[in-house]
Design a protein around this motif. Structure first.
Motif, short mmCIF file in Angstrom:
data_model
loop_
_atom_site.label_atom_id
_atom_site.label_comp_id
_atom_site.label_asym_id
_atom_site.label_seq_id
_atom_site.Cartn_x
_atom_site.Cartn_y
_atom_site.Cartn_z
N GLY A 185 0.83 -1.19 0.00
CA GLY A 185 0.00 0.00 0.00
C GLY A 185 0.87 1.24 0.00
O GLY A 185 2.03 1.19 -0.39
N TRP A 205 -0.71 7.05 3.86
CA TRP A 205 -1.78 8.04 3.73
C TRP A 205 -1.50 9.21 4.65
O TRP A 205 -1.73 10.36 4.30
CB TRP A 205 -3.12 7.40 4.05
CG TRP A 205 -4.29 8.26 3.74
CD1 TRP A 205 -4.81 8.55 2.51
CD2 TRP A 205 -5.09 8.98 4.68
NE1 TRP A 205 -5.87 9.40 2.64
CE2 TRP A 205 -6.07 9.66 3.97
CE3 TRP A 205 -5.06 9.08 6.07
CZ2 TRP A 205 -7.02 10.46 4.59
CZ3 TRP A 205 -6.01 9.87 6.69
CH2 TRP A 205 -6.98 10.56 5.93
N SER A 206 -0.97 8.91 5.87
CA SER A 206 -0.58 9.94 6.82
C SER A 206 0.26 9.28 7.90
O SER A 206 0.30 8.06 8.00
CB SER A 206 -1.81 10.61 7.44
OG SER A 206 -1.43 11.71 8.25
N LEU A 255 -0.86 5.72 8.99
CA LEU A 255 -2.06 5.19 8.33
C LEU A 255 -1.62 4.71 6.96
O LEU A 255 -1.09 5.50 6.17
CB LEU A 255 -3.13 6.27 8.20
CG LEU A 255 -3.71 6.82 9.50
CD1 LEU A 255 -4.66 7.98 9.21
CD2 LEU A 255 -4.42 5.73 10.27
N ILE A 256 -1.83 3.42 6.71
CA ILE A 256 -1.41 2.82 5.45
C ILE A 256 -2.66 2.52 4.63
O ILE A 256 -3.52 1.75 5.07
CB ILE A 256 -0.63 1.51 5.67
CG1 ILE A 256 0.51 1.72 6.68
CG2 ILE A 256 -0.14 0.95 4.35
CD1 ILE A 256 1.55 2.72 6.28
N ARG A 257 -2.80 3.14 3.47
CA ARG A 257 -3.91 2.84 2.56
C ARG A 257 -3.49 1.63 1.74
O ARG A 257 -2.62 1.71 0.88
CB ARG A 257 -4.21 4.04 1.66
CG ARG A 257 -5.34 3.82 0.66
CD ARG A 257 -6.70 3.54 1.30
NE ARG A 257 -7.10 4.50 2.30
CZ ARG A 257 -7.99 5.45 2.12
NH1 ARG A 257 -8.58 5.58 0.98
NH2 ARG A 257 -8.30 6.26 3.10
N HIS A 269 -8.56 -0.71 2.00
CA HIS A 269 -8.77 -0.46 3.43
C HIS A 269 -7.54 0.23 4.01
O HIS A 269 -6.50 0.32 3.36
CB HIS A 269 -9.08 -1.76 4.18
CG HIS A 269 -8.00 -2.79 4.14
ND1 HIS A 269 -7.65 -3.47 2.99
CD2 HIS A 269 -7.18 -3.24 5.11
CE1 HIS A 269 -6.68 -4.31 3.27
NE2 HIS A 269 -6.37 -4.19 4.54
N THR A 270 -7.69 0.76 5.23
CA THR A 270 -6.60 1.51 5.88
C THR A 270 -6.20 0.80 7.15
O THR A 270 -7.05 0.42 7.96
CB THR A 270 -7.07 2.94 6.21
OG1 THR A 270 -7.49 3.58 5.00
CG2 THR A 270 -5.95 3.75 6.84
#
Ligand SMILES: [Zn+2]
Length: 137
Positions: free
Chosen positions: A63, A66-67, A89-91, A96-97
């Motif tokens: 992934g 994301w942040s 946060l991994i998208r 899904h995250t």
């Protein structure tokens, strides 16, 4: 293996199959047997059709960031030796995250959109925790 002082997985929420897969170094997610929707975080019913029939399926484990945030203070003494450490946060490529740490980098090396892949830290003889590392180009 030395004593592990950080929190260990709590499986009272039905997540034991997820953590068992982590022990095998496999990342899994719930998939609804009625509509095929894949969900994370886990839950007893499908968030699309409310079916309670599901199975656990493997995902790629890749992934992008994301942040993230960098902790400069340990709010629990078990993490004191890790400061500064990140929580990201991994998208996931499946949509899904996940929340985890990115390992093998300093905080200033993390970027939004950075490609990452899962790895598993065997923290005890019974528990493995999914973490992420940058994918080498
Ligand atoms: Zn469903």
């Amino acid at each position: 293996m030395s004593a592990y002082e950080k929190l260990l997985p709590d499986t009272l929420d039905g997540s034991k199959p997820f953590w068992d897969a982590c022990r095998r170094h496999e990342l899994t997610i719930q998939e609804c047997l009625e509509c095929g929707h894949r969900r994370w975080p886990i839950g007893p019913a499908c968030t699309h059709c409310l079916s309670t029939d599901f199975s656990w399926v493997g995902v790629a484990g890749t992934g992008e960031v994301w942040s993230w945030i960098t902790y400069h203070q340990a709010f629990n003494s078990a993490w004191a030796a890790d400061v500064p450490y990140n929580v990201a946060l991994i998208r996931m490529d499946e949509g899904h995250t996940m929340i985890s740490n990115i390992v093998g980098v300093t905080p200033d090396e993390i970027r939004i959109g950075q490609r990452v892949e899962v790895l598993f830290e065997d923290v005890t003889d019974e528990a493995s925790v999914p973490k992420f590392r940058p994918v080498k180009p």
